[in-house]
Design an enzyme around this catalytic site. Sequence first.
Site, short mmCIF file in Angstrom:
data_model
loop_
_atom_site.label_atom_id
_atom_site.label_comp_id
_atom_site.label_asym_id
_atom_site.label_seq_id
_atom_site.Cartn_x
_atom_site.Cartn_y
_atom_site.Cartn_z
N ASP A 1 -42.89 0.83 56.19
CA ASP A 1 -42.38 -0.62 55.66
C ASP A 1 -40.78 -0.17 55.69
O ASP A 1 -40.28 0.52 56.66
CB ASP A 1 -42.83 -0.73 54.25
N LYS B 1 -49.49 -2.37 48.32
CA LYS B 1 -47.93 -2.20 48.68
C LYS B 1 -47.62 -0.93 47.74
O LYS B 1 -47.63 -0.68 46.61
CB LYS B 1 -47.34 -3.35 48.59
#
Length: 418
Positions: A149, A109
């Site tokens: 995202d 991430k």
Amino acid sequence: MSEARTQRSFFDQYLGKLRHVAEIIDLAPEVVEILSKPKRTIIVSLPLKMDNGKTRVFTAYRVQFNDARGPMKGGFRYHPDVNLDEVKTLAALMTLKTAVVNIPYGGSKGGVKCNPKEMSRRELEVLTREYAKALAPFIGPDIDIPAPDVNTDAQVMAWFLDEYNKVVGKVVPGVVTGKPLSIGGSRGRGEATGRGVFFIGLEAASKLNVSLKDARVSIQGFGNVAFNAAKFFYELGSKIVAVSDSKGGIYNPDGLNIYKVMEVKRKEGSVTKYSEAEIISREDPLTVDCDILIPAALEGQITEKNAGNVKAKIIIEGANGPTTPEADKILSEKGVFIVPDILANAGGVVVSYFEWVQNRMGYYWSEKEVNDKLKTIMANAFNDVYEVSKKYNVDMRTGAYITSINRIVDAMKSLGWI
């Protein structure tokens, strides 16, 4: 992003669940230790000359958690609250998510601490290109594959890809997913997470003998995931009784016309402007009368304070981490069937995987092929987790963790890590 819990407690919740599963399946201490720490943490400073002529320095992160099952996969976000603990937790959860749907990836991430709403298009483009340059030595289609995202989209991915291509001196479309179709994106990617939530709903309803025709569905949220999930349930004949956005919610026990609600939201900025419904708070969809609840907004929305008022038989977690551990316990005691986030909202990463596969073979599937393959993977993943939950007599969240951790452990054993 939720203020309901600190990001530190978010990682503690992951560790707590990991240790709980370790006891159930008798994991060796070294396995728990490996799954408690990221493989690599990258923190970079990105100087950026702003439109006003002044230079600001932005802090950016990429956490690469585990690559036992394959290259690491995970989005990156632009948000003022981005911090290392949050990114680390989300990277850990991506590791589990890719394993639970059995695609050959690990988890990662990333994020940049910034407020994109206060930045010009030029500033966002330059920031993205600086981030790509900083990460270029540590990413690639065989190493770590970023994706969109929070506050990052197909355009951001295109800028990122272009800068990466310049750094490496060749065109590498598979280094990011969520790209525009014109440069190697996949058909079906935009709807994938919401469609995956719907496919999970089909499986859950089948197992629990709930008829989806005329079933009452309440959805917290009305963004991409929430709207697409609502659309598919609506088209099947379910009644969408409530939805919400950041400004409030609406409720109609006879059902909402989802397309008209979206038309109103686009024109007037909120679902609360829809006239054929009662205005409620943005939290109220969680507790209205319904058969299926889909929390698809923020983290930490179902808590010990409101879990006792939840009336749904089935909860499908469209958002990441919408249910706190305390609420989980209350709902479990009430007999509510919860499909956890790492399974329920994995449709997006599955179609990202399809995009990467198509990039690598240079051949692209039709939207029907993408959707059919997505349905197969989501159905298989649901049934794998369901069988594991029955075998160990645990809830679906614990079953999902057991399923994914067992797959990661098998890979680590094969590689000789443990």
